[in-house]
Design a protein around this motif. Structure first.
Motif, PDB file in Angstrom:
ATOM      1  N   PRO A   1       0.807  -1.240   0.000  1.00 61.49           N
ATOM      2  CA  PRO A   1       0.000   0.000   0.000  1.00 61.49           C
ATOM      3  C   PRO A   1       0.835   1.281   0.000  1.00 61.49           C
ATOM      4  CG  PRO A   1      -0.571  -1.429   1.867  1.00 61.49           C
ATOM      5  CD  PRO A   1       0.616  -2.020   1.221  1.00 61.49           C
ATOM      6  N   GLN A   2       2.109   1.165   0.366  1.00 61.42           N
ATOM      7  CA  GLN A   2       2.986   2.356   0.373  1.00 61.42           C
ATOM      8  C   GLN A   2       3.530   2.665  -1.011  1.00 61.42           C
ATOM      9  OE1 GLN A   2       6.187   1.651   3.165  1.00 61.42           O
ATOM     10  NE2 GLN A   2       4.791   0.699   4.627  1.00 61.42           N
ATOM     11  N   CYS A   3       3.303   1.766  -1.938  1.00 63.42           N
ATOM     12  CA  CYS A   3       3.819   1.943  -3.303  1.00 63.42           C
ATOM     13  C   CYS A   3       2.641   2.332  -4.188  1.00 63.42           C
ATOM     14  CB  CYS A   3       4.467   0.644  -3.785  1.00 63.42           C
ATOM     15  SG  CYS A   3       5.013   0.714  -5.498  1.00 63.42           S
ATOM     16  N   ALA A   4       2.607   3.615  -4.575  1.00 62.64           N
ATOM     17  CA  ALA A   4       1.459   4.111  -5.333  1.00 62.64           C
ATOM     18  C   ALA A   4       1.456   3.580  -6.768  1.00 62.64           C
ATOM     19  CB  ALA A   4       1.472   5.640  -5.333  1.00 62.64           C
ATOM     20  N   ALA A   5       2.646   3.312  -7.307  1.00 58.26           N
ATOM     21  CA  ALA A   5       2.741   2.922  -8.712  1.00 58.26           C
ATOM     22  C   ALA A   5       2.235   1.494  -8.909  1.00 58.26           C
ATOM     23  CB  ALA A   5       4.192   3.022  -9.166  1.00 58.26           C
ATOM     24  N   PRO A   6       1.546   1.234 -10.017  1.00 54.95           N
ATOM     25  CA  PRO A   6       1.041  -0.111 -10.255  1.00 54.95           C
ATOM     26  C   PRO A   6       2.160  -1.051 -10.697  1.00 54.95           C
ATOM     27  CG  PRO A   6       0.452   1.330 -12.080  1.00 54.95           C
ATOM     28  CD  PRO A   6       1.184   2.183 -11.081  1.00 54.95           C
ATOM     29  N   ILE A   7       2.273  -2.165 -10.012  1.00 55.03           N
ATOM     30  CA  ILE A   7       3.253  -3.204 -10.353  1.00 55.03           C
ATOM     31  C   ILE A   7       2.775  -4.494  -9.705  1.00 55.03           C
ATOM     32  CG2 ILE A   7       4.784  -2.760  -8.353  1.00 55.03           C
ATOM     33  CD1 ILE A   7       7.135  -3.142 -10.534  1.00 55.03           C
ATOM     34  N   ALA A   8       3.124  -5.627 -10.282  1.00 51.67           N
ATOM     35  CA  ALA A   8       2.715  -6.908  -9.698  1.00 51.67           C
ATOM     36  C   ALA A   8       3.663  -7.291  -8.560  1.00 51.67           C
ATOM     37  CB  ALA A   8       2.706  -7.988 -10.778  1.00 51.67           C
ATOM     38  N   TRP A   9       3.106  -7.968  -7.554  1.00 51.36           N
ATOM     39  CA  TRP A   9       3.890  -8.414  -6.392  1.00 51.36           C
ATOM     40  C   TRP A   9       3.906  -9.937  -6.362  1.00 51.36           C
ATOM     41  CZ3 TRP A   9       5.942  -5.048  -2.447  1.00 51.36           C
ATOM     42  CH2 TRP A   9       5.787  -3.690  -2.760  1.00 51.36           C
ATOM     43  N   GLU A  10       5.117 -10.507  -6.311  1.00 51.17           N
ATOM     44  CA  GLU A  10       5.238 -11.964  -6.285  1.00 51.17           C
ATOM     45  C   GLU A  10       5.911 -12.395  -4.992  1.00 51.17           C
ATOM     46  OE1 GLU A  10       6.311 -14.000  -9.773  1.00 51.17           O
ATOM     47  OE2 GLU A  10       5.570 -12.442 -11.123  1.00 51.17           O
ATOM     48  N   LEU A  11       5.414 -13.464  -4.413  1.00 48.40           N
ATOM     49  CA  LEU A  11       6.031 -14.007  -3.200  1.00 48.40           C
ATOM     50  C   LEU A  11       7.062 -15.058  -3.609  1.00 48.40           C
ATOM     51  CD1 LEU A  11       6.032 -13.976  -0.068  1.00 48.40           C
ATOM     52  CD2 LEU A  11       4.523 -15.971  -0.184  1.00 48.40           C
ATOM     53  N   ILE A  12       8.323 -14.833  -3.204  1.00 48.86           N
ATOM     54  CA  ILE A  12       9.398 -15.758  -3.597  1.00 48.86           C
ATOM     55  C   ILE A  12      10.002 -16.472  -2.388  1.00 48.86           C
ATOM     56  CG2 ILE A  12       9.949 -14.440  -5.692  1.00 48.86           C
ATOM     57  CD1 ILE A  12      12.327 -13.210  -4.248  1.00 48.86           C
ATOM     58  N   GLY A  13       9.577 -16.096  -1.173  1.00 46.56           N
ATOM     59  CA  GLY A  13      10.132 -16.717   0.030  1.00 46.56           C
ATOM     60  C   GLY A  13       9.215 -17.786   0.597  1.00 46.56           C
ATOM     61  N   HIS A  14       9.751 -18.552   1.515  1.00 49.06           N
ATOM     62  CA  HIS A  14       9.011 -19.661   2.120  1.00 49.06           C
ATOM     63  C   HIS A  14       7.670 -19.192   2.683  1.00 49.06           C
ATOM     64  CE1 HIS A  14       8.126 -23.324   4.203  1.00 49.06           C
ATOM     65  NE2 HIS A  14       8.112 -22.715   5.378  1.00 49.06           N
ATOM     66  N   LEU A  15       6.630 -19.966   2.425  1.00 51.11           N
ATOM     67  CA  LEU A  15       5.284 -19.628   2.875  1.00 51.11           C
ATOM     68  C   LEU A  15       4.828 -20.630   3.930  1.00 51.11           C
ATOM     69  CD1 LEU A  15       2.638 -18.029   2.685  1.00 51.11           C
ATOM     70  CD2 LEU A  15       2.047 -19.377   0.655  1.00 51.11           C
ATOM     71  N   GLN A  16       4.532 -20.109   5.132  1.00 51.92           N
ATOM     72  CA  GLN A  16       3.977 -20.962   6.189  1.00 51.92           C
ATOM     73  C   GLN A  16       2.487 -21.107   5.969  1.00 51.92           C
ATOM     74  OE1 GLN A  16       5.473 -18.274   9.215  1.00 51.92           O
ATOM     75  NE2 GLN A  16       6.474 -20.003  10.220  1.00 51.92           N
ATOM     76  N   SER A  17       1.938 -22.270   6.337  1.00 54.01           N
ATOM     77  CA  SER A  17       0.515 -22.485   6.035  1.00 54.01           C
ATOM     78  C   SER A  17      -0.394 -21.481   6.733  1.00 54.01           C
ATOM     79  CB  SER A  17       0.097 -23.923   6.324  1.00 54.01           C
ATOM     80  OG  SER A  17       0.826 -24.460   7.369  1.00 54.01           O
ATOM     81  N   ASN A  18      -0.011 -21.006   7.908  1.00 54.38           N
ATOM     82  CA  ASN A  18      -0.895 -20.036   8.573  1.00 54.38           C
ATOM     83  C   ASN A  18      -0.901 -18.664   7.889  1.00 54.38           C
ATOM     84  OD1 ASN A  18       1.606 -19.201   9.368  1.00 54.38           O
ATOM     85  ND2 ASN A  18       1.173 -19.128  11.552  1.00 54.38           N
ATOM     86  N   LYS A  19      -0.036 -18.471   6.897  1.00 55.17           N
ATOM     87  CA  LYS A  19      -0.025 -17.207   6.140  1.00 55.17           C
ATOM     88  C   LYS A  19      -0.576 -17.386   4.721  1.00 55.17           C
ATOM     89  CE  LYS A  19       2.592 -14.666   9.116  1.00 55.17           C
ATOM     90  NZ  LYS A  19       3.997 -15.039   9.280  1.00 55.17           N
TER      91      LYS A  19
END
Ligand SMILES: *Cc1c(COP(=O)(O)O)cnc(C)c1O
Length: 232
Positions: A72-90
């Motif tokens: 939300p702090q980045c006003a410019a439109p761009i896609a966000w990709e998750l590249i780090g380990h993902l815990q199931s609760n997240k």
């Protein structure tokens, strides 16, 4: 290397693009076949603003919470990709706030992400993360489990499997990274043949090893340090 102003960022992107172009030329591949993903983890939202202003399609974040706060702090439109380990609760939080998740490496995550995406009314693009270098220190599914994970993911209407991702083991020997990139490509070719799904994306290669990754077929290199400097 410190955090750059925008002009310095542009010249670093130009250097990385020159490396990508040289590696593509050596491999006989078109330069447009490799995308630069700007890895903004541990850097301020300005890092994503730079990437958007330059015209890059997407940024990569390592941690769900950091991406959720920064986006939300980045006003410019761009896609966000998750590249780090993902815990199931997240998983639900990640499905809500990211445009693609590259670190899917278990049946449990596939089930949770599909359910969350379905409830959000979206189809979530994912990559399966494979531990192609057999690195005990790395997350990622074992290559032997890749077929089973893909088969499950392909039954999920709210997920779209676009390809595979790997992180090469840390090693002083560049041949180690190169072998794990070649291995990921071979796994992809086998899975694509078995399933009939193209699995076009091969997310592999970082600041230190992107040249070897492109030689082995990378379609997306994930670059942080060479663009933004050392992380603190
Ligand atoms: C941090 C990170 C990168 C970027 O690494 P650099 O060496 O800074 O280019 C790429 N991929 C993943 C998964 C990362 O966590």
């Amino acid at each position: 290397m410190t955090f750059p102003d925008y002009n310095l960022f542009c010249s670093r992107v130009a250097e990385v693009n020159a490396r990508i172009a040289a590696a593509c030329a050596r491999a006989g591949r078109p330069v447009a076949s490799v995308e630069l993903l700007a890895v903004t983890k541990n850097h301020p939202a300005t890092a994503a603003e730079y990437a958007a202003r330059y015209g890059l399609r997407a940024v990569g974040e390592n941690r769900v919470q950091e991406g959720v706060e920064k986006r939300p702090q980045c006003a410019a439109p761009i896609a966000w990709e998750l590249i780090g380990h993902l815990q199931s609760n997240k998983a639900r939080l990640a499905a809500t706030h990211f445009d693609r998740i590259q670190s899917v490496d278990s049946e449990k995550l596939i089930n949770l992400l599909d359910r969350a995406a379905a409830e959000l009314g979206k189809v979530l693009p994912i990559l399966l993360q494979i531990n192609a270098g057999a690195d005990p220190a790395k997350f990622g599914a074992e290559p032997a489990d890749a077929s089973r994970l893909l088969a499950l993911a392909l039954t999920k209407p709210a997920l779209r499997v676009e390809g595979l991702m790997t992180i090469a083991p840390l090693s002083d020997d560049p041949a180690v990274a190169r072998r794990s990139f070649a291995n990921l490509r071979e796994i992809r070719d086998r899975l694509a043949g078995e399933s009939g799904v193209p699995l076009r994306e091969l997310s592999m290669g970082m600041s230190g090893d992107l040249d070897a990754a492109i030689a082995e077929g990378s379609t997306q290199v994930r670059v942080g340090t060479a663009l933004y400097g050392e992380r603190t």
